[in-house]
Design an enzyme around this catalytic site. Structure first.
Site, PDB file in Angstrom:
ATOM      1  CG  ASP A 190      -1.933   1.024   1.279  1.00 33.00           C
ATOM      2  OD1 ASP A 190      -2.827   0.966   0.435  1.00 33.00           O
ATOM      3  OD2 ASP A 190      -1.867   1.919   2.161  1.00 33.00           O
TER       4      ASP A 190
ATOM      5  CD  GLU B 232      -2.153   2.542  -3.538  1.00 29.45           C
ATOM      6  OE1 GLU B 232      -3.227   3.025  -3.912  1.00 29.45           O
ATOM      7  OE2 GLU B 232      -1.823   2.488  -2.349  1.00 29.45           O
TER       8      GLU B 232
HETATM    9  C1  NOJ Z   1      -4.444   3.054  -0.769  1.00 28.50           C
HETATM   10  C2  NOJ Z   1      -5.544   2.077  -0.572  1.00 28.50           C
HETATM   11  O1  NOJ Z   1      -5.807   1.429  -1.784  1.00 28.50           O
HETATM   12  C3  NOJ Z   1      -6.724   2.851  -0.052  1.00 28.50           C
HETATM   13  O2  NOJ Z   1      -7.902   2.090  -0.023  1.00 28.50           O
HETATM   14  C4  NOJ Z   1      -6.385   3.390   1.308  1.00 28.50           C
HETATM   15  O3  NOJ Z   1      -7.424   4.231   1.764  1.00 28.50           O
HETATM   16  C5  NOJ Z   1      -5.079   4.177   1.298  1.00 28.50           C
HETATM   17  N1  NOJ Z   1      -4.060   3.566   0.511  1.00 28.50           N
HETATM   18  C6  NOJ Z   1      -4.548   4.344   2.680  1.00 28.50           C
HETATM   19  O4  NOJ Z   1      -4.075   3.113   3.171  1.00 28.50           O
END
Ligand code: NOJ
Length: 544
Positions: free
Chosen positions: A218, A274
């Protein structure tokens, strides 16, 4: 050597590609996938999906032909951000089940040849995590420097949720500000502190020891930060959060150490980051020199306008940057954070079929988001009824499994279903061979059978040489053919396949794109009509 033993291979034998290069990955958002009936005996149905529900529906993923699944967070969490606020990185939240259920899920997935990727959230923890509880107590406790504390906000950064709020919050107990890049319940960890890094690497080892095949990481580009760098004032005024501006060198060292942990395990344990930087050049740097992320999400492609010109530009730019670093591309159009692509792209299923063709025939790893194989739209939820701090409820609507009321859920689920669930449900669509679900399945299976589609070269139609692994991506149209400047996007995969995506209303002749092409699979509902690609449809054709 006798004949019946077969000939020895000549020359060096090349190793098969790692699974994360050839896989089609299916993202599960556990709350909304399925609630297990086996669990409801001792646990009253609550309308929230869980691990037993996933186990009971693994055959759907196997039917589709996906090779890996990514589970959005299942770790212990107060659920302020629906699991992205973790309070224990080494356990399963009781809402979803327990460690035994996860072990069963992994075993059942592996039995079907499906790899399992967990969502790891390294940038922040819940404020209920014992680390933060200790850290906030005073300025001298053993975890005092595990989070990012300042006497006054050192920069102008915005948080993501709610939009426009400052990223710095005053904590009354400690009398200092803490950084939270997302909700107020999610405090950013201080990765400058080696103890934090060591503790987080241990959480990876915990899951790797249990046989997990990889991690979706993440907002992993945020584990290094330069607190002295303000964001552009215009962006701050527009309430843009800090996330897409965070891109600093020290993160790469940390990623290399994360990579070493994964590489220390047998098998091909993989990472997909991500990296929410809307620029392919910046994103591609997170692959390092083949020593950082194995894969990175590519948000510029996700946000592309659904036009041939826009897709062409994003694909060309992505492939060029990734070729430079020797990185393997990923392609996704939807996930749990953004309106579903059919919703964003004007709702026309014909377009959703064309983009499925692209997603599953481009060179790189495709990521599908649960329900896109049904062509789902977002659920219609009034603003005041939204419960997600980022107002992302629509794309998180539950999967409709059957046509019946409650669509196969034991009780009414936590969010409403998307429109059209009476026919856009798994039972109805898997029984209808003309459905978009069957198109996804056929594309996934075709890809699985074809090394050219998995790892073969890529070139735009009209270019003279091609290669993703080898010779680089050529910009087609230089000889004047220019197929993708208008309504059509066309490319070759290996020497075998040509993909033609016709975004316009007029039919086009398949022969225009190469000699002796024969359609093998078309996105349209009409049976293949000789060598014609009807308007608003695409084909994948084989050279005879
Ligand atoms: C990216 C995640 O995909 C999202 O759902 C989340 O709110 C944020 N990061 C914070 O962790």
């Amino acid at each position: 050597m006798t004949d019946h033993c077969g000939a020895l291979p000549e020359g060096p034998v090349s190793a098969p590609p790692p699974w994360w290069k050839t896989a089609v990955v299916y993202q599960i958002y556990p709350r909304s996938f399925a609630e297990g009936s086996a669990r409801t005996g001792d646990h009253a149905a609550d309308g929230v999906g869980d691990l037993r529900g996933i186990i009971e529906h693994l055959d759907h993923i196997a039917w589709l032909g996906a090779d890996a699944l990514w589970l959005s967070p299942i770790f212990t969490s107060p659920m302020a951000d629906f699991g992205y606020d973790v309070s224990n990185f080494c356990d399963v939240d009781p809402l979803f089940g327990d460690l035994g259920d996860l072990d069963d899920l992994v075993a059942e997935a592996h039995r079907r040849g499906i790899q399992v990727i967990l969502d790891w959230v390294p940038n922040h923890t819940s404020i209920e995590h014992p680390w933060f509880q200790e850290s906030r107590r005073d300025r001298t406790n053993p975890k005092a420097a595990w989070y990012i504390w300042r006497d006054t906000p050192p920069n102008n950064w915005n948080a993501a949720f709610p939009r426009g709020d400052t990223a710095w919050l005053l904590d009354d107990t400690r009398g200092q500000y803490y950084l939270r890049s997302f909700c107020k319940e999610q405090a950013d960890l201080n990765w400058d502190n080696p103890d934090v890094e060591a503790a987080m690497l241990d959480t990876l080892r915990f899951w790797l020891d249990r046989g997990i095949d990889g991690f979706r990481m993440d907002v992993v580009h945020m584990i290094g930060k330069d607190l002295t760098a303000d964001d552009p004032p215009e962006a701050v005024a527009k309430q843009i959060p800090h996330v897409p501006f965070n891109d600093v060198e020290v993160t790469h060292e940390r990623l290399r150490r994360i990579r070493s942990v994964l590489d220390g395990y047998p098998g091909e344990r993989a990472s997909v980051g991500e990296v929410y930087l809307l620029d392919e050049d910046a994103m591609s740097r997170y692959y390092g020199d083949n020593d950082e992320l194995h894969l990175s999400f590519n948000f510029s492609f996700l946000w592309a306008e659904p036009t041939p010109a826009s897709f062409r530009e994003r694909i060309t730019t992505t492939l060029a940057h990734l070729e430079r670093v020797g990185g393997w591309p990923t392609w996704a159009l939807s996930n749990h954070d953004v309106p579903r692509h059919r919703q964003r792209h004007g709702r026309d299923e014909r377009l959703a079929r064309i983009t499925a063709l692209l997603l599953l025939t481009l060179p790189g790893t495709p990521f599908l988001y649960q329900g896109e194989e049904l062509g789902l739209l977002d659920a219609e939820i009034a603003d005041e009824a939204m419960i997600d701090p980022g107002r992302r409820d629509g794309c998180r609507a539950p999967i409709p499994w059957t046509a019946e009321p409650n669509h196969g859920w034991p009780t009414s689920p936590w969010l409403p279903f998307a429109p059209e669930a009476e026919h856009r449900n798994v039972a109805t669509m898997t029984n209808d061979t003309t459905s978009i679900a069957h198109l996804y399945r056929e594309l996934v299976h075709l890809r699985a059978r074809s090394p050219s589609l998995q790892t073969g070269s890529f070139s735009w139609v009209g270019s003279t040489s091609r290669g993703v692994e080898g010779g680089g991506v050529e910009d087609g149209g230089s000889d004047g053919e220019g197929f993708s400047d208008g309504e059509v996007l066309a490319y070759h995969r290996g020497d075998e396949w040509t993909v033609v995506a016709n975004f316009g209303s007029a039919s086009v002749e398949l022969d225009t794109f190469g000699l002796n092409l024969r359609s093998v699979l078309a996105t349209g509902l009409q049976p293949l009509q000789g060598r014609i690609v009807p308007g608003f449809s695409g084909v994948i054709a084989r050279r005879d």
